[in-house]
Each structure stands twice: as structure tokens, then as C-alpha cells.
Motif scaffolding. Structure first.
Motif, short mmCIF file in Angstrom:
data_model
loop_
_atom_site.label_atom_id
_atom_site.label_comp_id
_atom_site.label_asym_id
_atom_site.label_seq_id
_atom_site.Cartn_x
_atom_site.Cartn_y
_atom_site.Cartn_z
N PHE A 142 5.57 -15.18 -10.24
CA PHE A 142 5.50 -13.79 -9.78
C PHE A 142 6.10 -12.82 -10.79
O PHE A 142 5.62 -11.71 -10.97
CB PHE A 142 6.22 -13.65 -8.43
CG PHE A 142 5.96 -12.33 -7.77
CD1 PHE A 142 4.84 -12.16 -6.97
CD2 PHE A 142 6.81 -11.25 -7.95
CE1 PHE A 142 4.57 -10.94 -6.37
CE2 PHE A 142 6.57 -10.03 -7.35
CZ PHE A 142 5.44 -9.87 -6.56
N ILE A 199 7.23 -9.38 -2.52
CA ILE A 199 6.06 -9.00 -1.72
C ILE A 199 6.51 -8.11 -0.58
O ILE A 199 7.36 -8.52 0.22
CB ILE A 199 5.33 -10.25 -1.19
CG1 ILE A 199 4.76 -11.04 -2.37
CG2 ILE A 199 4.24 -9.88 -0.21
CD1 ILE A 199 4.22 -12.40 -2.00
N ASN A 202 5.88 -6.53 6.21
CA ASN A 202 5.19 -5.74 7.23
C ASN A 202 6.20 -4.85 7.92
O ASN A 202 7.34 -5.25 8.16
CB ASN A 202 4.56 -6.68 8.27
CG ASN A 202 3.30 -7.34 7.74
OD1 ASN A 202 2.36 -6.64 7.38
ND2 ASN A 202 3.30 -8.65 7.66
N GLU A 260 0.28 -4.92 -12.02
CA GLU A 260 1.49 -4.96 -11.20
C GLU A 260 1.24 -5.22 -9.72
O GLU A 260 2.18 -5.41 -8.96
CB GLU A 260 2.29 -3.67 -11.36
CG GLU A 260 2.83 -3.44 -12.78
CD GLU A 260 3.87 -4.49 -13.21
OE1 GLU A 260 4.43 -5.18 -12.33
OE2 GLU A 260 4.11 -4.63 -14.42
N SER A 261 -0.01 -5.21 -9.29
CA SER A 261 -0.30 -5.50 -7.88
C SER A 261 0.29 -6.86 -7.52
O SER A 261 0.12 -7.83 -8.26
CB SER A 261 -1.81 -5.52 -7.65
OG SER A 261 -2.10 -6.11 -6.39
N CYS A 262 0.97 -6.95 -6.39
CA CYS A 262 1.59 -8.23 -6.04
C CYS A 262 0.54 -9.23 -5.58
O CYS A 262 0.75 -10.42 -5.62
CB CYS A 262 2.67 -8.05 -4.98
SG CYS A 262 2.09 -7.99 -3.28
N GLY A 263 -0.60 -8.72 -5.11
CA GLY A 263 -1.69 -9.61 -4.72
C GLY A 263 -1.65 -10.05 -3.27
O GLY A 263 -2.44 -10.88 -2.85
N PHE A 264 -0.75 -9.47 -2.51
CA PHE A 264 -0.63 -9.87 -1.10
C PHE A 264 -1.88 -9.48 -0.30
O PHE A 264 -2.48 -10.30 0.37
CB PHE A 264 0.63 -9.25 -0.50
CG PHE A 264 0.77 -9.42 0.99
CD1 PHE A 264 1.17 -10.63 1.52
CD2 PHE A 264 0.49 -8.37 1.86
CE1 PHE A 264 1.30 -10.79 2.90
CE2 PHE A 264 0.62 -8.52 3.23
CZ PHE A 264 1.03 -9.73 3.76
N CYS A 265 -2.26 -8.22 -0.35
CA CYS A 265 -3.37 -7.77 0.50
C CYS A 265 -4.67 -7.62 -0.28
O CYS A 265 -4.67 -7.32 -1.46
CB CYS A 265 -3.02 -6.47 1.23
SG CYS A 265 -3.01 -5.00 0.21
N THR A 266 -5.77 -7.85 0.42
CA THR A 266 -7.09 -7.82 -0.21
C THR A 266 -7.39 -6.49 -0.92
O THR A 266 -7.81 -6.51 -2.08
CB THR A 266 -8.18 -8.11 0.84
OG1 THR A 266 -7.78 -9.22 1.64
CG2 THR A 266 -9.52 -8.39 0.18
N PRO A 267 -7.21 -5.35 -0.25
CA PRO A 267 -7.66 -4.10 -0.89
C PRO A 267 -6.96 -3.82 -2.22
O PRO A 267 -7.56 -3.26 -3.13
CB PRO A 267 -7.31 -3.02 0.14
CG PRO A 267 -7.07 -3.72 1.41
CD PRO A 267 -6.63 -5.10 1.09
N ARG A 301 -5.13 -6.33 -4.11
CA ARG A 301 -5.29 -7.47 -5.02
C ARG A 301 -6.65 -7.41 -5.72
O ARG A 301 -6.73 -7.46 -6.94
CB ARG A 301 -5.15 -8.79 -4.25
CG ARG A 301 -5.28 -10.03 -5.14
CD ARG A 301 -5.17 -11.32 -4.34
NE ARG A 301 -6.32 -11.55 -3.48
CZ ARG A 301 -6.28 -11.59 -2.15
NH1 ARG A 301 -5.14 -11.45 -1.52
NH2 ARG A 301 -7.37 -11.79 -1.45
N VAL A 302 -7.69 -7.29 -4.91
CA VAL A 302 -9.04 -7.27 -5.48
C VAL A 302 -9.40 -5.85 -5.92
O VAL A 302 -9.98 -5.64 -6.98
CB VAL A 302 -10.08 -7.78 -4.46
CG1 VAL A 302 -11.44 -7.92 -5.11
CG2 VAL A 302 -9.64 -9.13 -3.88
N HIS A 350 -1.61 -2.34 1.70
CA HIS A 350 -0.44 -2.70 2.51
C HIS A 350 0.76 -1.81 2.22
O HIS A 350 1.57 -1.53 3.10
CB HIS A 350 -0.12 -4.16 2.18
CG HIS A 350 1.08 -4.73 2.84
ND1 HIS A 350 1.16 -4.92 4.19
CD2 HIS A 350 2.25 -5.19 2.33
CE1 HIS A 350 2.32 -5.47 4.49
NE2 HIS A 350 3.01 -5.64 3.38
#
Lengths: 592, 239
Positions: free
Chosen positions: A58, A341, A344, A483-490, A492-493, A530
Motif C-alpha cells: 500500500f 483506507i 465508512n 494515489e487512489s487507495c483502490g477501496f471503492c469502484t468509482p 479505483r477504476v 467513498h
């Protein structure tokens, strides 16, 4: 290795929450995290190996494969690019005979890019084994290359290579006169903690990280939570490209920042605090530890502060190269030794933060201001700034101006005044609040710096008319994808799709509809992500698209459709296999 | 605290501690989702269950229901955006439905049908991802992993094993196996584990079972995912 690990494990008291600190030490010792070290740590801390690998992968400064004995990272901030970074990096690569992103075959040196290192007023900048290199130019690179080839220990390198200047150009109500050590704690205890919180409320102080939540309200929410323990966290993970004011505040006024944290601890009932210092500011670590030690020795920290029965101490935790850890819940995860990350919400950190206990997380500058408010009172502070934005804002100014550095202004100041003061001429626009903020054009310089107009965490990057708006948006967009952590789809992708789509347009492969598609993708990433990173990752495109739609449209080809990839390039493998290179083995990208 | 929330004009009761999706499911209202599963710690990462709560986008699987909330679940805007988010998941990995043995039983595919997704819309990433066929009974095809974290949670929370973890950052995220070699055969995973059966896509498969039910007769070939999900999840609630 076993002996080394045992020593650091004892230092860390075998606490899994100290995993990140342990891994930093392993990385420094072995230039990577060896598999054998992972096994030993997993067993000693009783955590799964997968969890350790997740942390290593990470953070940008941790590696599973060995880096060079001299590990050089060059800052990829837009401001470094404006100072000819690309050229410097190329020269460094040729002098050290190592490609960017590679480790030299003899293992002596590795070279790579890194996100903004917070030296934007003295770039092009970089890091060697975690320590800052500033004002890089060819003569300095020649010297660095020679030192590396001679395998000289970094502690023997000339100090001027690592010189970091404060560049304080304009002090306002906070920076013109720091408080006496202990004055804020004394004043708060004399006045009473409840009355001091009321002063803080009256001051109108809002969080200086950029979001602007009312500080007194945050502290009150946290104080009202009944729990076994409360925690105070100072967010010094200053990662927004173009921001470096916390670096200067911690170098010049660490005492006052720690005093603000102690004040907060007294009010919310915390006995433990953390300073989360970004890994890029490793050079400040020893100095800050010395300040803490001195405060302990003079009764300003410890179990009986000022002899008034107050108990509080502060631990410094270093980050390891992750912009997302500036987000408060990601920072808390990182403090707990995990990947950063964002959590919530609800619950919010004031209810459930570090180790699920009530926790306040505030910016360095917020604590600095709170300490002085405790001494001088709320009305003093509220007397500056605007109605909705009390007090002052400390700016990190960089980019195209004669005097980059630190400037403090009362809120409400017009952009044109700031530009005048820092010696900016022929200005195209200004990035306010860093990549996650707003790009304003030279038609908007009457606008004001304030939460109600242009909010900022402190980044202020000036661009003159020789700069290209699309290059700026591209640099920032790539930054967020990295730098996106990649946790959420919108996010990360989506941030990677934004990068692809913007590159496509800038590279001249865009056609009708591609700008509209870019904009709709921006809205999706903004509205569904997120956390704040994803919610602001599209801002560089959105704010420039709004102001310069023609710049985007002009890059499009005047055709109805074009493949998003290089059609002819994609046939290369087929040509090689068929051993053909005649005209019939090529395809035109579009039908002319 | 109990009370009612309003979802698309329908008044729905909730009990203390329920999230919006739990209240909706109990009332027979389907909210599309992939990373959510009753009985597991909510994750909130796929974002398909995004609803508008009093005008603000929230993940229904993590956001607590509170009295008087106005929730929008069905709108053209949400349908369009959920479709886009699903398309993102399709282009991020390598999802070849016609040749995937999970086809017809795949929740990602089922949600895509539900959202009337007819193409992938975005350019493909075509990432190079590995397969792990080392385990005698279980296959991992990383091409189809959507990072929903369900196998990680299942192994940890239900099986007490911690076989899986998610490593990497951003678009380079990857599912990893907690074993010295990194291979599944060297972990303590077994075919009885919840984690072996939880994958909503075809990333974790039980070997030698793929074609026991012919294509055309599988779950989502027969029934809409909304119907299946509500039935299964409410049955779980009565356990």
C-alpha cells in the motif's frame, strides 16, 4: 536479521499497531521487506502474513524487492515540472546509469518518481534514502552521482545538498509572535477548560486542512463521548501537491503546535496524542523528538503537566508515502498499522477513531491557532478575517512567482493582492487548494480567499501564460490515479479511466463526444466515490473544462469516431509474426 | 430506536441498528449490490447500492436507517450511474461471460442484466492476472476478482482462518493468499469453508462442478437477481 528484528520488536513493544513503524525500519535496514522478515513479524505480532504484505504494497516507500543502497526519488509535482524536472530526471538517469523505475544491476542505486515531496518553493526536489534533496540542478547532480559512485555514506554528503529553507515572507497574526511555552496550557487551566472551549467557539476557528469544520464543535463532540480513552491526533500528512506550510510550522513553531495538542487533550480528556508526520518529512523527525523531550523535561508533557495534574504525552508516527493518509479516517487506520483506507462513516472519529475510541484529528495549523486563541481569547481571533472565516490562513505559495514561500493573510484577502505580494506577473491562473481544489483563471483575481469563496488547505500554485492548462490537468489527474487507495469502484477504476480518457484527448486521439464522455465520467467519480480523494479527483478536469472548454475541444479530431487505441500499433505483433511490412499490413487510424 | 424510512414513496419500518439495505430487504425492496451480504461486516466498497438519502449519495449497506429519512432507490439517474459502475467492474478485470463456468450463476452478470447493461462502455484495461489452480478442490481466477472483500471477510469472520487479503493500491489492487508460497494449496483453505463458496463472480470456483447444471438452467437464467437476492437474504435473516 533475527537480532535486528528482535531489537525493533522490543522497541515497538510487540504491538501490531506499530507495524508501519517496524516496516519502515526494516526497509531502511535491508532496502526492502524480505520474506523472512515478514515471517518473523507475522509470528511475533500474531497477524497474518497477508496483512503485512497488504501494508507493504500500500505504501510507496515500502518494497517487496530490494531498492538501491542509494534510493533516489524525484518529486513529480507540477511545480517540479515547471522547474525543468523532466530534464533533471533524465540527466540523473544518464549520470547514474539507471533507468527511471529501475534498480541498477550492481544494486548500488535506484531511481523513481514520487508524489510531491513538499519542497515546491525550492525544487526541483527529491529524496535520497528518505532525506530531502532540494534545488536540484546539473552541478548538484554531478556531485551526487560522484558521491554515490564513491559509495560515500549519506551522513558525509555536504549539508547544502539537504538544505531546506523556511522562506517565510509574510507573517500575520499567528506567525508574527509565537506564544511563550506553556502559556496556552496555563491560560486554559486558569480560565477553566469549559470557558476555554467557549473562547475557542467564540473565535470561530475552523479546521485548517481545508474542509473547515468548526474546531470547537469537533472538540466538544469528542469531549462528550464517554469512553475508556480519548486521543488527540495532529495531521501532518501534508500531501496536497503545492503545500508545504506544515513543514515550516513544524520547523519553526513545533512547541506551539504541541501546545495546541496538549490544550485539546485537556479539553477532551485525552492522555495520548500522535503527530502523524508524512514520510517525506523524515528530516524533521529528530528535531521534533528533541522538542518533545524538552517539553517533557520542563513539565509541559508527562503525568503532571505544569504541576496541575494534567497527564498527556505525544508520539510521532511517520507515514510511508500515501497521500490518502491525509484523510482523517485513513490516517487513523495508518496509525493502527494498517493500509490507509478510509473508513465508512458514521461513526465519525470523534465517536470512534483510533482503536475505536473517541479521537480528534486536526491540522497542524489548527493546533497552532488554537494555542494562541487560548492565550489571547476568541474575540482577538474573530477580529480578523471575514464573518464566516475568522482569523488568518497560512499559504504555501509556489509556481511562477518571484518569491515562493510562506505567506499569512487574514481571510478575505483578494487573490490579486497575494499575486502582487509574491511577485507574480503575466499570470494565466492559480490553482487554489491544490489539485483537489479549484483552478481559477486571470478573470477571477478579485475573488477572495475564504471558506465562502475560495477555500484552501494552503496550496497556492501560480501559473504564468507560458503554461499549458491541459498539461496541468493531466499532471493532477495522473496524481489522483496514482494515489487512489483502490477501496471503492468509482475511484479505483474511475481515476484510472479519467487518466486514460484525458490522455486520449491530449494525445490527439479524441473525437466528437470524447469531451462530453470525459465530463460525465468526472461527475460519476465525484458523486459516487467513498471519500474526499475520489470526490475531488475530477476537480482538475472539471474546473479547467468549465473555464477553457475550447482548449479541450480543439484537441479533438474532426471525425465522428476514432478507436481509443493505436490501430496500426496493435497490428505490430501480427506483422512480426507474418514477417510482413508492406502497405497492406498497415491500417490507417481513420478512413481519410 | 425504531421508526420508518421512505424509500421511493413506500413507508418502510426499521429496527434499531439496521442499515438502509437491511430495512429495504426485509420489506421486499431490492437495492442492487455486490459487496454486501447479510451476516457479514458491511464493506461499502462496490458502491452499487448507492441511494440518495435526503438528497445525498450514501451506501445503503453501511448507512444506518434513521427515522424519517427520504431515500431514493429507483431513479433514471441512479440506474444509469449504477450501470456505469458495473461497467467499470467489467472493464477493470477480464470478464468473458460466454467462456466462464460461473455464467448464469454470477452476481456480477446478474446485476448487469438487472441494470440493462448491454455493452462495457469503457475501454478495457486487459490486466495480466494469474490463475491459481494449485489447490486440489478450489480454483482462483484472478481475472474475475472485483475486490468485494467477501472471501476475505468469510475466511476471517466465518471460517476463523484469514486465508485471504487484499494488497496493492489503486488500480493495482490484488487478492492475495495467506500462505508462505502465496499459493492456495499451501494455505489451510478447505472446500467446506464459507470463503470457498462466497465469491459473487467466478474468481473462486469449486473444481469439477462447473457444468453440472447446463447453461440456460442456472440461477439467473431462470430468475431475476432481485427476486433471488431478496429470497436468499430474507431466508438468512430467519436463521
Amino acid at each position: 536479521m533475527k537480532t535486528f528484528l528482535k531489537t525493533i520488536l522490543i522497541d515497538a513493544d510487540y504491538q501490531p499497531v506499530r507495524l508501519l513503524a517496524l516496516l519502515r525500519k526494516v526497509q531502511a535496514q535491508y532496502r526492502h521487506i524480505p520474506a523472512a522478515a515478514i515471517d518473523i513479524l507475522a509470528e511475533a505480532l500474531q497477524i497474518p502474513r497477508a496483512q503485512i504484505i497488504a501494508v507493504v504494497e500500500f505504501y510507496s516507500f515500502l518494497h517487496l524487492t530490494p531498492q538501491g543502497r542509494y534510493d533516489i526519488l524525484i518529486s513529480d509535482s507540477i511545480t517540479d515540472h515547471m522547474l525543468d524536472k523532466e530534464n533533471i530526471l533524465g540527466y540523473l538517469s544518464s549520470m547514474l546509469k539507471v533507468d527511471v523505475g529501475e534498480v541498477r544491476a550492481d544494486g548500488l542505486v535506484s531511481l523513481n518518481n514520487t508524489s510531491c515531496t513538499g519542497m515546491c518553493d525550492q525544487g526541483p526536489a527529491g529524496l535520497v534514502n528518505g532525506l530531502p534533496l532540494t534545488r536540484l540542478d546539473r552541478p548538484r547532480i554531478d556531485e551526487i552521482a560522484a558521491l554515490i559512485e564513491q559509495q560515500r555514506d549519506i551522513s558525509d554528503w555536504p549539508a547544502y545538498l539537504f538544505a531546506v529553507e523556511d522562506n517565510l515572507h509574510k507573517a500575520g497574526l499567528l506567525l508574527n509572535a509565537p506564544i511563550e511555552k506553556g502559556a496556552a496550557i496555563q491560560a486554559a487551566l486558569d480560565r477553566g477548560l469549559e470557558a476555554t472551549l467557549a473562547e475557542l467557539d467564540r473565535s470561530g476557528l475552523r479546521g485548517r486542512g481545508g474542509a473547515g469544520f468548526k474546531t470547537a464543535a469537533k472538540w466538544r463532540f469528542c469531549a462528550e463521548e464517554s469512553a475508556e480513552r480519548h486521543y488527540v491526533v495532529c495531521n501532518a500528512d501534508e500531501g496536497e501537491p503545492g503545500t508545504f506550510k506544515d513543514r515550516v510550522l513544524l520547523n519553526m513553531h513545533a512547541d506551539q503546535v504541541f501546545e495546541g495538542m496538549t490544550l485539546a487533550a485537556a479539553i477532551i480528556g485525552a492522555k495520548q496524542g500522535f503527530l502523524y508526520l508524512r514520510g517525506e518529512y523524515l528530516h524533521l523527525y529528530d528535531k521534533l523528538q528533541a522538542v518533545l523531550e524538552q517539553r517533557r523535561a520542563t513539565g509541559l508533557l508527562g503525568d503532571n503537566i505544569l504541576g496541575r495534574g494534567l497527564e498527556f504525552d505525544i508520539e510521532i508516527c511517520l507515514g510511508a508515502g500515501a497521500y490518502i493518509c491525509g484523510e482523517e479516517s485513513a490516517l487513523i487506520e495508518s496509525l493502527e498499522g494498517k493500509p490507509g483506507i478510509p473508513r465508512n462513516r458514521p461513526p465519525y472519529p470523534v465517536t470512534s477513531g483510533y482503536l475505536n475510541q473517541p479521537t480528534i484529528v486536526n491540522n497542524v495549523e489548527t493546533f497552532l491557532a488554537a494555542a494562541k486563541i487560548a492565550v489571547l481569547g476568541g474575540d482577538w481571533f474573530a477580529g480578523f478575517g471575514t464573518e464566516k472565516s475568522a482569523g488568518s490562513k497560512i499559504l504555501s505559495i509556489c509556481g511562477d512567482c518571484a518569491r515562493p514561500g510562506i505567506y499569512e493573510y487574514p481571510f478575505g484577502i483578494a487573490i490579486e493582492q497575494i499575486l502582487h505580494d509574491c511577485g507574480a506577473t503575466d499570470v494565466l491562473g492559480v490553482q487554489i487548494g491544490g489539485p483537489s481544489g479549484t483552478f481559477i483563471s486571470n478573470q477571477e483575481f478579485k475573488r477572495q480567499l475564504a471558506f465562502e469563496d475560495l477555500a484552501t488547505g494552503g496550496s497556492f500554485i501560480v501559473f504564468n501564460n507560458s503554461r499549458n492548462v491541459l498539461d496541468i490537468a493531466q499532471n493532477f489527474t495522473h496524481f489522483f490515479a496514482h494515489e487512489s487507495c483502490g477501496f471503492c469502484t468509482p475511484c479505483r477504476v474511475g481515476t484510472s479511466l479519467l487518466k486514460k480518457q484525458l490522455d486520449k484527448i491530449i494525445d490527439g486521439h479524441g473525437s466528437a463526444g470524447d469531451v462530453a464522455e470525459l465530463e460525465s465520467l468526472c461527475q460519476l467519480v465525484k458523486n459516487y466515490s467513498h471519500c474526499g480523494l475520489g470526490q475531488t479527483a475530477a476537480n482538475p478536469i472539471l474546473t479547467t473544462l468549465q473555464r477553457y472548454p475550447d482548449l479541450y475541444q480543439n484537441r479533438l479530431k474532426n471525425i465522428s469516431y476514432e478507436p481509443g487505441f493505436d490501430l496500426d500499433g496493435a497490428l505490430e505483433i501480427a506483422r512480426r509474426m507474418a514477417r510482413r511490412n508492406d502497405a497492406g499490413a498497415h491500417l490507417s487510424q481513420v478512413e481519410e | 430506536m425504531t421508526g420508518t424510512i421512505d424509500i421511493d414513496g413506500q413507508s418502510i419500518p426499521f429496527e434499531d441498528g439496521q442499515t438502509i439495505i437491511e430495512a429495504a430487504t426485509a420489506a421486499g425492496v431490492y437495492i442492487p449490490h455486490l459487496c454486501h451480504r447479510p451476516g457479514y461486516t458491511p464493506h461499502g466498497s462496490c458502491k452499487l447500492c448507492t441511494v440518495k438519502v435526503n438528497g445525498r449519495n450514501c451506501s445503503a449497506c453501511t448507512f444506518p436507517a434513521t427515522d424519517g429519512q427520504t431515500v431514493i432507490n429507483n431513479s433514471d439517474e441512479l440506474e444509469q450511474d449504477r450501470r456505469r459502475i458495473t461497467q467499470m467492474l467489467f472493464v477493470e478485470g477480464n470478464h468473458m461471460c460466454p467462456s466462464c463456468e460461473k455464467s448464469g450463476n454470477c452476481q456480477l452478470q446478474g446485476v448487469a442484466y438487472h441494470l440493462n447493461m448491454l455493452d462495457n462502455h469503457y475501454p478495457h484495461f486487459y490486466p495480466r492476472r494469474e490463475m491459481d489452480a494449485s489447490h486440489p478442490d478450489i480454483l482462483i481466477d484472478h481475472n474475475r476478482c472485483i475486490f468485494c472483500n467477501l472471501c476475505v471477510r468469510a475466511s476471517k469472520e466465518k471460517d476463523g482462518k484469514n486465508v485471504f487479503g487484499i494488497a496493492g493500491r489503486g488500480i493495482n489492487k490484488r487478492l492475495i493468499v495467506n500462505s508462505p508460497s502465496g499459493q492456495l494449496k499451501d494455505s489451510n483453505m478447505s472446500i467446506e469453508d464459507c470463503a470457498a463458496h462466497i465469491c459473487p463472480t467466478g474468481a473462486i470456483l469449486i473444481k469439477r462442478t462447473g457444468y453440472q447444471v447446463p447453461i440456460g438452467q442456472r440461477i439467473y437464467d431462470q430468475k431475476h437477481i432481485s427476486e433471488v437476492a431478496l429470497a436468499q437474504e430474507n431466508a438468512h435473516g430467519q436463521d
